[in-house]
Design a protein around this motif. Structure first.
Motif, PDB file in Angstrom:
ATOM      1  N   SER B  96      29.860  39.394  37.773  1.00 22.06           N
ATOM      2  CA  SER B  96      30.534  38.577  36.765  1.00 22.06           C
ATOM      3  C   SER B  96      31.234  39.453  35.734  1.00 22.06           C
ATOM      4  CB  SER B  96      29.566  37.589  36.118  1.00 22.06           C
ATOM      5  OG  SER B  96      28.853  38.195  35.089  1.00 22.06           O
ATOM      6  N   PHE B  97      30.669  40.616  35.416  1.00 20.49           N
ATOM      7  CA  PHE B  97      31.377  41.529  34.510  1.00 20.49           C
ATOM      8  C   PHE B  97      32.671  42.009  35.153  1.00 20.49           C
ATOM      9  CE2 PHE B  97      27.217  42.434  32.363  1.00 20.49           C
ATOM     10  CZ  PHE B  97      27.619  41.987  31.116  1.00 20.49           C
ATOM     11  N   ALA B  98      32.595  42.344  36.439  1.00 25.47           N
ATOM     12  CA  ALA B  98      33.759  42.911  37.116  1.00 25.47           C
ATOM     13  C   ALA B  98      34.861  41.866  37.286  1.00 25.47           C
ATOM     14  CB  ALA B  98      33.351  43.473  38.477  1.00 25.47           C
ATOM     15  N   ARG B  99      34.484  40.617  37.581  1.00 25.77           N
ATOM     16  CA  ARG B  99      35.490  39.618  37.906  1.00 25.77           C
ATOM     17  C   ARG B  99      35.992  38.837  36.705  1.00 25.77           C
ATOM     18  NH1 ARG B  99      36.958  41.843  41.499  1.00 25.77           N
ATOM     19  NH2 ARG B  99      36.945  41.302  43.687  1.00 25.77           N
ATOM     20  N   TYR B 100      35.052  38.497  35.817  1.00 28.43           N
ATOM     21  CA  TYR B 100      35.445  37.610  34.721  1.00 28.43           C
ATOM     22  C   TYR B 100      35.506  38.328  33.388  1.00 28.43           C
ATOM     23  CZ  TYR B 100      34.312  34.448  38.447  1.00 28.43           C
ATOM     24  OH  TYR B 100      34.264  33.835  39.661  1.00 28.43           O
ATOM     25  N   ASN B 101      35.200  39.648  33.405  1.00 31.85           N
ATOM     26  CA  ASN B 101      35.265  40.457  32.197  1.00 31.85           C
ATOM     27  C   ASN B 101      34.524  39.782  31.047  1.00 31.85           C
ATOM     28  OD1 ASN B 101      35.947  42.642  30.697  1.00 31.85           O
ATOM     29  ND2 ASN B 101      37.955  41.845  30.088  1.00 31.85           N
ATOM     30  N   VAL B 102      33.305  39.338  31.336  1.00 21.30           N
ATOM     31  CA  VAL B 102      32.505  38.642  30.324  1.00 21.30           C
ATOM     32  C   VAL B 102      32.325  39.550  29.100  1.00 21.30           C
ATOM     33  CG1 VAL B 102      30.297  37.534  29.873  1.00 21.30           C
ATOM     34  CG2 VAL B 102      31.274  37.475  32.163  1.00 21.30           C
ATOM     35  N   LEU B 168      27.054  49.270  39.394  1.00 25.52           N
ATOM     36  CA  LEU B 168      27.577  48.276  40.335  1.00 25.52           C
ATOM     37  C   LEU B 168      28.930  47.714  39.907  1.00 25.52           C
ATOM     38  CD1 LEU B 168      24.270  46.458  41.218  1.00 25.52           C
ATOM     39  CD2 LEU B 168      25.805  47.553  42.855  1.00 25.52           C
ATOM     40  N   VAL B 169      29.177  47.659  38.607  1.00 22.19           N
ATOM     41  CA  VAL B 169      30.441  47.088  38.130  1.00 22.19           C
ATOM     42  C   VAL B 169      31.628  47.791  38.790  1.00 22.19           C
ATOM     43  CG1 VAL B 169      31.984  47.011  36.138  1.00 22.19           C
ATOM     44  CG2 VAL B 169      29.711  46.080  35.954  1.00 22.19           C
ATOM     45  N   SER B 170      31.556  49.118  38.841  1.00 25.06           N
ATOM     46  CA  SER B 170      32.706  49.838  39.399  1.00 25.06           C
ATOM     47  C   SER B 170      32.856  49.563  40.893  1.00 25.06           C
ATOM     48  CB  SER B 170      32.580  51.332  39.135  1.00 25.06           C
ATOM     49  OG  SER B 170      31.467  51.831  39.814  1.00 25.06           O
ATOM     50  N   PHE B 171      31.742  49.335  41.571  1.00 20.67           N
ATOM     51  CA  PHE B 171      31.838  49.008  43.002  1.00 20.67           C
ATOM     52  C   PHE B 171      32.498  47.640  43.207  1.00 20.67           C
ATOM     53  CE2 PHE B 171      28.798  52.401  43.524  1.00 20.67           C
ATOM     54  CZ  PHE B 171      29.157  52.942  44.739  1.00 20.67           C
ATOM     55  N   PHE B 172      32.116  46.682  42.362  1.00 22.39           N
ATOM     56  CA  PHE B 172      32.717  45.347  42.496  1.00 22.39           C
ATOM     57  C   PHE B 172      34.183  45.367  42.086  1.00 22.39           C
ATOM     58  CE2 PHE B 172      28.236  43.804  42.290  1.00 22.39           C
ATOM     59  CZ  PHE B 172      28.242  43.220  43.537  1.00 22.39           C
ATOM     60  N   GLN B 173      34.492  46.190  41.073  1.00 18.37           N
ATOM     61  CA  GLN B 173      35.891  46.259  40.648  1.00 18.37           C
ATOM     62  C   GLN B 173      36.783  46.810  41.757  1.00 18.37           C
ATOM     63  OE1 GLN B 173      35.383  48.480  37.069  1.00 18.37           O
ATOM     64  NE2 GLN B 173      35.574  46.685  35.746  1.00 18.37           N
ATOM     65  N   ASP B 174      36.185  47.644  42.613  1.00 17.69           N
ATOM     66  CA  ASP B 174      36.957  48.242  43.706  1.00 17.69           C
ATOM     67  C   ASP B 174      37.302  47.235  44.799  1.00 17.69           C
ATOM     68  OD1 ASP B 174      37.043  50.624  42.527  1.00 17.69           O
ATOM     69  OD2 ASP B 174      35.614  51.641  43.836  1.00 17.69           O
ATOM     70  N   ILE B 175      36.622  46.101  44.830  1.00 14.74           N
ATOM     71  CA  ILE B 175      36.904  45.117  45.879  1.00 14.74           C
ATOM     72  C   ILE B 175      38.092  44.270  45.431  1.00 14.74           C
ATOM     73  CG2 ILE B 175      35.987  43.158  47.168  1.00 14.74           C
ATOM     74  CD1 ILE B 175      33.209  44.331  46.675  1.00 14.74           C
ATOM     75  N   PRO B 176      39.191  44.305  46.180  1.00 16.20           N
ATOM     76  CA  PRO B 176      40.383  43.570  45.750  1.00 16.20           C
ATOM     77  C   PRO B 176      40.118  42.066  45.676  1.00 16.20           C
ATOM     78  CG  PRO B 176      40.838  44.984  47.641  1.00 16.20           C
ATOM     79  CD  PRO B 176      39.367  44.975  47.462  1.00 16.20           C
ATOM     80  N   ARG B 177      40.617  41.451  44.604  1.00 15.03           N
ATOM     81  CA  ARG B 177      40.463  40.012  44.436  1.00 15.03           C
ATOM     82  C   ARG B 177      41.042  39.230  45.612  1.00 15.03           C
ATOM     83  NH1 ARG B 177      40.221  38.203  38.717  1.00 15.03           N
ATOM     84  NH2 ARG B 177      39.683  40.113  37.667  1.00 15.03           N
ATOM     85  N   GLU B 178      42.112  39.771  46.182  1.00 15.18           N
ATOM     86  CA  GLU B 178      42.775  39.061  47.277  1.00 15.18           C
ATOM     87  C   GLU B 178      41.828  38.814  48.447  1.00 15.18           C
ATOM     88  OE1 GLU B 178      44.112  41.480  45.641  1.00 15.18           O
ATOM     89  OE2 GLU B 178      46.079  40.818  44.941  1.00 15.18           O
ATOM     90  N   LEU B 179      40.839  39.721  48.618  1.00 10.01           N
ATOM     91  CA  LEU B 179      39.895  39.510  49.718  1.00 10.01           C
ATOM     92  C   LEU B 179      39.113  38.223  49.496  1.00 10.01           C
ATOM     93  CD1 LEU B 179      38.429  43.022  50.523  1.00 10.01           C
ATOM     94  CD2 LEU B 179      40.099  41.684  51.766  1.00 10.01           C
ATOM     95  N   GLU B 180      38.740  37.980  48.244  1.00 11.46           N
ATOM     96  CA  GLU B 180      37.997  36.757  47.940  1.00 11.46           C
ATOM     97  C   GLU B 180      38.903  35.537  48.072  1.00 11.46           C
ATOM     98  OE1 GLU B 180      35.562  36.940  44.346  1.00 11.46           O
ATOM     99  OE2 GLU B 180      35.790  39.094  44.490  1.00 11.46           O
TER     100      GLU B 180
END
Lengths: 367, 286
Positions: B96-102, B168-180
């Motif tokens: 959630s930190f990586a995707r929504y920048n809480v 983990l944040v940096s690992f999730f940030q590395d996953i492109p949003r387009e994949l989701e």
């Protein structure tokens, strides 16, 4: 049928991607969205897919709003510009992914994967991971994953943009045939004028979040709504010469600031022309609508050849006339060199006229 | 010729350095294992003895007299439970930190800042808190109290979670949003996208986080020493009990240390293949 109604999309506080656009995607049509980078093409696809929500406006499908429908329930298939491949599984599994997700049986999946990978020429790559493919191969996998399943609408975001010229031509043709074969509704974005004109049943020209014009390829090419469309559609783009109108009798003559006549049109053909002091009036030409003048041609303009492009079947000279530049096509057999002064003959009556960048008249050549 | 000589010298230097570094790292482990098989008389002698009659008496003493496997069992339970909590809570928080920048980065920094004070600074409050919780019914029921595994599991989770999230944040940030986005268009719901696309792609990060957390828990001494007496003691505290009034029992200590190192070695080797980075390599146009 999909409709965007007055759709406005803003990212953050200041970046506006779409400015209150209205767009209809008809059933079974191949709609091309054509525009420069950053025009908002991908945003339109994302909104149709349900990935992005408009800041204001509505999205309708067959007359009903689908704003609240999540992407997985929209039955849209999309190929992403940056591929978005699942890198932890093989190419074959990537292609099969949307079919598995929809619970198709094994035999049907295999058959579809085989067919699509055959069309796209990636049949020999099925066991590889995306990381081991070239850019062009990855793009074909991305395209394949989008078109492998039956969908209500296919959203293809520059799906052939990173292929080499030959492959692009081939895949483009396959795509068009496939779309017709499946009677599919396709929205396709591109930055290539050639692609837009070749593929689209209709083409929407997008610029800075606004739709400049939407129409058939012939409309855009022959009757551009404004100078942006005229200069953006067609290769080479339309050239312009700044002129001043001289009204006289039943005709209006257009002359350069130096007084050289460029065109003359019937008064009723230029009814839209307003006498506003300080307005910019331009005459536009396609490179094949003008020619290098021969001895005896009346009323030619002289200019200096700045650049010569050889397209193989024809050559294009960019000729500087005053502060304007005009492209003129000429046969490859003709000898011409950069720096030479040439005279250009204008068709006089077959011109496009723009006032303040808005089209006033598109005069067809007189028979 | 000169060229060849210099490249030979370079290679020799390279291997020399490798042997030196390996010596520093491997020799203490080697000596620990060797010592664990030595009879008591052969351990503290000078010069050190490399040849001796091997014996299992140290292991016998550690396992039967000191009941060392009990500590292993405690440690295993506490470490694994804490690691699972850290990985599950950490992954969800980091996503959630990586995707929504809480919290716009501020909450993330605050979480990391809790790692900045030393453990010794919080040990007394922790002791008091767990002592009081342990006296309540809920505390007794959940096993959260002094000398109970719950106290250590919570402490270790608290201590590892900030670092795990940060990693983990940096690992999730590395996953492109387009994949989701792509997976959702392919027909997967939000949760299924996490399960089938996001977590498999973040597997290396999750593996690394799991390994770090488990190793921390396994080796932790201060909290285990202060918060446990006997029933919930871990291996590090267990080894400490070999320091007796009669002196330090070096042979059994070496045997106990060997036993406690083994599970970690096996675990890290097993996880090694998941710890390669670059699983998302090739997902998007690079």
């Amino acid at each position: 049928m999909y409709e965007l109604k007055s759709v406005h999309k803003r990212y953050g506080l200041s970046k506006v991607a779409l400015r209150k656009i209205d767009l209809t995607v008809r059933d079974r049509e191949f709609l091309v969205i054509y525009g420069p980078a950053g025009a908002g093409k991908s945003t339109i696809l994302n909104i149709l897919a349900g990935i992005a929500r408009p800041t204001s406006g509505d999205v309708l499908r067959d007359g009903e709003s689908i704003m609240h429908v999540p992407p997985e329930k929209r039955d849209a298939a999309m190929a992403f510009e940056n591929y978005a491949l699942y890198s932890h599984i093989s190419v074959g599994e990537n292609l099969a992914f949307p079919l598995h997700a929809r619970g198709m049986n094994r035999a049907d999946i295999d058959q579809r994967v085989k067919r699509i990978s055959g069309i796209l020429g990636i049949g020999h790559l099925l066991d590889r991971r995306p990381g081991f493919l070239s850019g062009g191969q990855r793009q074909r996998v991305a395209l394949g994953r989008a078109i492998i399943r039956p969908a209500d609408i296919y959203l293809l975001d520059e799906p052939v943009g990173h292929l080499d010229a030959k492959l692009r031509h081939k895949i483009r043709a396959e795509l068009k045939a496939l779309a017709e074969d499946l009677s599919a509704t396709v929205v396709f974005t591109t930055t290539s004028s050639r692609e837009a004109l070749a593929l689209g049943d209709r083409v929407a020209v997008l610029n800075s979040g606004r739709i400049e014009q939407i129409g058939t390829p012939a409309d855009l090419y022959h009757r551009p709504a404004n100078a942006f469309v005229a200069s953006f559609v067609g290769d080479p783009p339309m050239s312009f010469i700044s002129v001043e109108p001289r009204r006289g009798g039943d005709r209006v003559a257009f002359v350069t600031p130096d007084g050289m006549p460029v065109a003359a049109l019937a008064t009723d053909a230029v009814a839209g022309l307003r006498d506003e002091p300080g307005s910019t009036i331009q005459v536009g030409f396609r490179s094949n609508e003008v020619r290098l003048a021969e001895a005896g041609d009346p009323g030619t303009l002289r200019g200096r050849v700045d650049v010569i492009e050889n397209l193989g079947y024809v050559k294009i000279a960019l000729v500087g006339i005053g502060s304007d530049q005009v492209s003129v096509s000429f046969p490859t057999g003709k000898r011409l060199s950069v720096g030479e002064t040439v005279a250009i003959a204008f068709p006089r009556d077959a011109v496009h006229l723009f006032q303040n960048a808005r089209a006033i008249a598109h005069a067809a050549p007189s028979a | 010729m000169l060229q060849r000589d210099s490249s030979f010298a370079k290679e020799a230097l390279r291997y020399g350095l490798i042997v030196l570094v390996l010596g520093f790292i491997v020799f203490p482990i080697f000596w620990m294992i060797v010592t664990s098989f030595k009879p008591a008389a052969d351990i503290m002698v000078s010069p050190p003895r490399f040849l001796f009659t091997p014996t299992l008496e140290n292991y016998y003493h550690a396992i039967y007299d000191k009941n060392f496997l009990f500590y292993i069992k405690n440690t295993l339970f506490i470490s694994v439970a804490s690691t699972i909590l850290v990985v599950v809570a950490g992954s969800l928080a980091a996503y959630s930190f990586a995707r929504y920048n809480v919290g716009d980065g501020h909450i993330l920094f605050f979480i990391l800042s809790t790692k900045m004070f030393p453990a010794i600074a919080v040990i007394l409050p922790y002791f008091l808190i767990f002592r009081d919780i342990g006296k309540t019914d809920a505390g007794r029921f959940l096993g959260i109290g002094l000398d109970q595994p719950g106290a250590l599991i919570i402490s270790y989770t608290m201590f590892n979670l900030p670092f795990a999230i940060w990693l983990l944040v940096s690992f999730f940030q590395d996953i492109p949003r387009e994949l989701e986005h792509s997976a959702r268009l392919d027909g997967l719901s939000r949760l299924k996208v996490l399960r089938k696309v996001v977590f498999p792609l973040a597997a290396p990060g999750i593996a690394v986080t799991g390994v770090f957390t488990l190793i921390f828990c396994w080796n932790e001494f201060l909290f285990a020493y202060i918060l446990t007496r006997k029933a919930a003691s871990t291996v590090t505290v267990g080894v400490e009990s070999f320091f007796t009034l009669q002196g330090i029992l070096w042979g059994p200590v070496a045997a106990a240390a060997t036993i406690s190192v083994l599970p970690m070695m096996v675990f890290v080797l097993a996880m090694q293949r998941y710890m390669v980075r670059g699983l998302t390599f090739g997902a998007v146009r690079g």
